[in-house]
Design an enzyme around this catalytic site. Structure first.
Site, PDB file in Angstrom:
ATOM      1  N   HIS A  54       0.840  -1.207   0.000  1.00 26.02           N
ATOM      2  CA  HIS A  54       0.000   0.000   0.000  1.00 26.02           C
ATOM      3  C   HIS A  54       0.875   1.257   0.000  1.00 26.02           C
ATOM      4  O   HIS A  54       0.600   2.227  -0.705  1.00 26.02           O
ATOM      5  CB  HIS A  54      -0.886   0.047   1.250  1.00 26.02           C
ATOM      6  N   GLY A 164      -2.633  -1.809  -7.509  1.00 24.35           N
ATOM      7  CA  GLY A 164      -1.472  -2.687  -7.461  1.00 24.35           C
ATOM      8  C   GLY A 164      -1.564  -3.844  -8.448  1.00 24.35           C
ATOM      9  O   GLY A 164      -2.632  -4.440  -8.618  1.00 24.35           O
ATOM     10  N   ASP A 167      -2.995  -7.464  -7.565  1.00 27.76           N
ATOM     11  CA  ASP A 167      -4.365  -7.858  -7.894  1.00 27.76           C
ATOM     12  C   ASP A 167      -4.612  -7.512  -9.361  1.00 27.76           C
ATOM     13  O   ASP A 167      -5.370  -6.599  -9.682  1.00 27.76           O
ATOM     14  CB  ASP A 167      -5.347  -7.146  -6.958  1.00 27.76           C
ATOM     15  N   GLN A 170      -8.174  -7.478 -10.713  1.00 30.70           N
ATOM     16  CA  GLN A 170      -8.903  -6.322 -10.167  1.00 30.70           C
ATOM     17  C   GLN A 170      -8.537  -5.056 -10.933  1.00 30.70           C
ATOM     18  O   GLN A 170      -9.403  -4.251 -11.301  1.00 30.70           O
ATOM     19  CB  GLN A 170      -8.559  -6.163  -8.692  1.00 30.70           C
ATOM     20  N   SER A 202       0.538  -8.922   1.582  1.00 25.96           N
ATOM     21  CA  SER A 202      -0.919  -8.947   1.587  1.00 25.96           C
ATOM     22  C   SER A 202      -1.388  -8.822   3.026  1.00 25.96           C
ATOM     23  O   SER A 202      -0.756  -9.366   3.944  1.00 25.96           O
ATOM     24  CB  SER A 202      -1.417 -10.273   1.007  1.00 25.96           C
ATOM     25  N   SER A 203      -2.501  -8.124   3.208  1.00 25.38           N
ATOM     26  CA  SER A 203      -3.071  -8.016   4.553  1.00 25.38           C
ATOM     27  C   SER A 203      -3.415  -9.401   5.088  1.00 25.38           C
ATOM     28  O   SER A 203      -3.398  -9.633   6.293  1.00 25.38           O
ATOM     29  CB  SER A 203      -4.331  -7.149   4.515  1.00 25.38           C
TER      30      SER A 203
END
Ligand code: AMP
Length: 308
Positions: A54, A164, A167, A170, A202-203
């Site tokens: 992020h 990003g 993904d 997405q 990744s979260s």
């Protein structure tokens, strides 16, 4: 006197502290004031649990714009009924500090009703691209993503939207939405940021136990095997896929879901990766996309390769 003057100027040029807002109306007004002052505004939407991936988007956004808006919103519409909405990590204080330090000027933290008032009825679906790969594994997911991003863009109205490559599907869906709806925003993609061993940040990596975390590197190792096969001249998509799965077999905690070798612009499956192979006229870029479960986490990653 002469020594103090430069210091005063430096202080005057410093950006204001990060503002935090929840109300869409106040976000719209703050951005509108910047636009009236001819400032370029970039936007980085997130679901929080902020990590270096992020922050790399924020830094890139900052480099090309005068003001950066970020949002944190764990979007219920993009989670399936048996997915991890309730336990998605929400380290709010830490997120705010990281985003402020990376140079975010305005952090929008909408409440669910700010995004989806009770009488909200509209859904945005990018046909085709939303139904394959992640869309096939997670029905309705991309409708949730494109709907929320359309709403966020309607409020923020930025010059640039940063997404990003992690993904990739997405990003493709949102690029197509922006194009099809003629939204006045430029979409930019930033490369995937990885842990030192190659695991894509990744979260959801936070769900992994130490043993699972050690084996999660299988996704990247599999992609590295695909890249090595392609670099070595392999042009059969089936054999590239097998190279990835052969790596995964060495990691017993990893349950592979899919390995897809597709056209990076259309997500259509490819079989023959030769330039003039059985898909002449298709795009030059090939996407190898993977998904796997590692313990409680469902992880995705991808690799882009250009046929020459
Ligand atoms: P999320 O908070 O997971 O919804 O992600 C917000 C944005 O950060 C999306 O555009 C993601 O593609 C992007 N992103 C997430 N992880 C990474 C990463 N490891 N490298 C680069 N961008 C990322």
């Amino acid at each position: 006197m002469s020594a103090s003057r430069p210091r005063t100027r430096r202080v005057a040029r410093r950006r204001a502290a990060m503002r935090r807002l929840a109300s869409p109306g106040r976000v719209r007004a703050a951005v509108a004031a910047w636009r009236r002052a001819s400032l370029r505004v970039a936007f980085v939407p997130t679901m929080g649990a902020i990590h270096e991936g992020h922050l790399s988007l924020v830094r890139r956004a900052r480099a090309g714009a005068d003001r950066v808006v970020a949002s944190i919103f764990v979007n219920p519409l993009q989670f399936g009924p048996r997915e991890d909405l309730a336990r998605y990590p929400r380290p709010v204080g830490r997120d705010r500090a990281l985003l402020a330090a990376a140079g975010v000027d305005l952090l929008w933290e909408p409440r669910p009703a700010d995004v989806y008032p009770p009488d909200h009825r509209t859904r945005v679906t990018v046909e085709g691209l939303s139904g394959v790969l992640e869309g096939a594994a997670r029905p309705g997911h991309f409708t949730g993503v494109s709907t929320v991003v359309a709403i966020l863009l309607g409020v923020v109205a930025p010059d640039e939207l940063w997404l990003g490559q992690k993904d990739a599907q997405q990003a493709l869906v949102l690029e197509r939405m922006v194009r099809d709806l003629r939204l006045p925003v430029r979409v930019r993609r930033a490369p995937t940021v990885r842990e030192p061993d190659g695991l894509a940040m990744s979260s959801r990596n936070a769900y992994l136990s130490p043993a699972e975390r050690a084996q999660a590197v299988a996704l990247w190792r599999g992609l590295a095997a695909a890249r090595a096969a392609l670099a070595g001249g392999e042009r059969s998509a089936a054999r590239v896929e097998r190279a990835v799965r052969a790596v995964w077999r060495r990691f017993p905690l990893v349950r592979g879901e899919y390995v897809a070798v597709v056209d990076a612009a259309t997500l259509e499956p490819l079989r023959d990766l030769r330039r003039g192979g059985i898909h002449p006229g298709r795009g030059r870029r090939v996407l190898v996309a993977v998904a796997a479960r590692v313990g409680p986490a469902r992880l995705i990653d991808n690799l882009e390769w250009s046929r020459r």
